[in-house]
Scaffold this active site. Structure first.
Site, PDB file in Angstrom:
ATOM      1  CB  ILE B  93      -0.907  -0.195   1.155  1.00 36.80           C
ATOM      2  CG1 ILE B  93      -1.590  -1.363   1.451  1.00 36.80           C
ATOM      3  CG2 ILE B  93      -1.986   1.268   1.243  1.00 36.80           C
ATOM      4  CD1 ILE B  93      -2.234  -1.356   2.780  1.00 36.80           C
ATOM      5  CB  CYS B  94       1.498   4.098  -2.363  1.00 38.91           C
ATOM      6  SG  CYS B  94       2.213   5.541  -2.474  1.00 38.91           S
ATOM      7  CG  LEU B  95      -1.689   5.320   3.642  1.00 38.34           C
ATOM      8  CD1 LEU B  95      -2.767   6.151   3.049  1.00 38.34           C
ATOM      9  CD2 LEU B  95      -2.619   4.480   4.674  1.00 38.34           C
TER      10      LEU B  95
END
Lengths: 369, 154
Positions: B93-95
């Site tokens: 996840i790109c968070l």
């Protein structure tokens, strides 16, 4: 020396020790050194080469230099020699002292029991510890634990008790020591009444389990604001020292109220009411009843916003974020660790970085060591 | 709770809280987490009225002994990885709060809420533009990735 001669020596020199089997495999009885008797048993081990020796009332070092593979007479000769040299040899005379000591403690204890037949008390089996449960005029219980010393004249030493600013002197009489304890308890009755009232009606953050010897209470006021009240136990009706802990602006607000009101302090009245008057409060908030179980909040009021607990190594979170919209609490240790991870700016005595909650600047003192 | 390290104590507290009052659509596998407090599996439901309505996802949280000073490693696992511009097909996840913007004041609960809201605000189901390349070249641990946060709107 021939075995015969040794057998004879065993028979003549150690009258307290008798063979328990026909083949010299097992002996038992008492070894006498300087008129003191030491219970002893010798028994050949499985290989029938060495003796297992059990010797009572001496330190184990005594057994260290003895070769247990020899004839019992030689073993006993060695043991007598070692015991004679070591302090254990004096146990014989110690024995009489012990008896005197027990007699003395018993006499004191019986006297005490005769005087205070209705007071709960307990004497330990070794007669070295006496516990008394004293009930004061307001039916509060006070535990007094007394150590009995045998090596000096003032034999009774009040070891554990819960009284503020009070040192009970050692005493040679149990009755008189207990009498002094009761006097102090009676003296502090009004102060204990006040502490009980505070502990019953307020939310105490510190001490965790308030005791009577703790003359201070940290009481929750609102959210993150609390006040530390330090009483003078001997003269608790005088104005106590009040210190506020929490968001800066709220502390200042309360400090102003305090300055404005402290001339109105009337020591004749109810002290807790007087404190509330100083702070312009109706009452202190009550401790939430098990709120943490029914509505489990991650960070309860008073808890550190990093480790989510109130007490870390017995310290309370003392740092408050100066941003009034945030006002989160942190343990010095937790905040320092985080700011350190972030490579925040470090100065002589503090580290400055972003608050983990609101990202506004926050300062944290450097650890002392 | 004596004998636990501060990090275990905090995780234990977070687990209790997540168990008793989970955010809507979030269920934590308590047995698994109790066996190993450093690795949790969380079931997540697609919020109704969004593109993910009716879908079930599995999130894996791995904590290090340095938690909460160190961020948790959070990935989607299992058969259904949400198709989303910030979620790679390998579950990464790109968070930003999972790496650069992590703060110890955040919690499993707040991470879950962020992910739910990230999914809910999605307007078009598609993989990140560099998905094929990233999945082939990335480290198994998403925290090792130097993320380039595409945009903040989704």
């Amino acid at each position: 020396m021939s075995t015969k001669a040794l057998d004879l020596e065993l028979f003549l020199n150690y009258p307290g020790i008798i063979p328990l089997s026909k083949s010299n495999d097992e002996f038992g009885g008492y070894l006498f050194v300087k008129d003191a008797g030491f219970p002893i048993s010798l028994k050949k081990d499985k290989d029938r080469r060495r003796y297992d020796v059990q010797l009572g009332r001496v330190r184990s070092e005594v057994l260290a230099g003895v070769d247990f593979g020899e004839h019992p007479a030689l073993i006993l000769r060695k043991l007598s020699e070692f015991i004679g040299k070591s302090a254990d040899g004096d146990r014989g005379s110690q024995e009489n002292n012990d008896t005197d000591f027990y007699r003395f403690v018993m006499r004191e204890y019986v006297e005490f029991k005769k005087f205070y037949f209705n007071i709960g008390s307990k004497l330990s089996h070794d007669m070295r510890c006496i516990e008394i449960l004293h009930v004061d005029e307001s039916r509060r219980q006070h535990k007094l634990q007394i150590e009995v010393k045998s090596d000096c004249k003032a034999a009774f030493n009040a070891k554990i008790y819960d009284l503020p600013e009070c040192e009970l002197q050692d005493d040679n009489s149990l009755l008189s020591l207990y009498g002094k304890f009761c006097e102090v308890v009676a003296l502090y009755q009004p102060f204990f009444d006040l502490l009980d009232e505070i502990d019953d009606t307020c939310w105490i953050l510190d001490p965790e389990t308030p005791k009577r010897k703790d003359a201070y209470r940290r009481i929750a006021i609102t959210g993150n604001l609390s006040v530390v009240i330090q009483f003078n136990a001997k003269n608790f009706v005088e104005l106590p020292i009040l210190k506020f802990l929490g968001p800066k602006h709220e502390c200042e607000e309360y400090s102003k109220k305090l300055t404005a009101n402290f001339s109105k302090w009337e020591p004749e009245d109810q002290i807790l009411q007087e404190i509330l008057k100083l702070l312009e409060l109706e009452a202190f908030p009550k401790k939430p009843v098990k709120a943490s179980l029914e509505e489990l909040v991650l960070v309860n009021s008073g808890e550190c916003c990093i480790c989510f607990t109130m007490r870390l190594d017995d310290k309370l979170p003392e740092i408050v974020c100066p941003n009034p919209c945030c006002s989160q609490l942190f343990h010095e240790q937790c905040l320092y660790q985080w700011l350190f991870c972030l490579n925040s700016r470090k100065f002589y005595f503090e580290i400055i970085g972003d608050c983990p909650n609101c990202e506004k600047l926050i300062r944290c003192p450097l650890p002392k060591n | 709770m004596a004998g636990l390290s501060p990090s275990e104590r905090r995780l234990q507290k977070e687990l209790m809280s997540l168990m008793k009052e989970p955010p809507p659509g979030v269920v934590v596998d308590v047995d698994l987490a109790e066996q190993n407090i450093l690795q949790w599996i969380i079931q997540m439901e697609g919020v109704s009225g969004t593109l993910y309505e009716g879908e079930q996802f599995q999130l894996q949280f791995k904590f290090s002994r340095k938690y909460p000073f160190d961020s948790p490693e959070v990935t989607f696992i299992g058969a259904n990885i949400p198709v989303h511009p910030h979620v790679y097909s390998n579950g990464h996840i790109c968070l930003s709060i999972l790496t650069d913007d992590w703060s110890p004041a955040l919690s499993v609960q707040s991470v879950c809420l962020s992910i739910v809201s990230m999914l809910s605000s999605c307007k078009e189901k598609k993989r990140p533009p560099d998905n094929a390349f990233y999945v082939k070249t990335c480290n198994k641990n998403p925290k090792k990735t130097k993320w380039w946060y595409h945009d903040d709107s989704v």
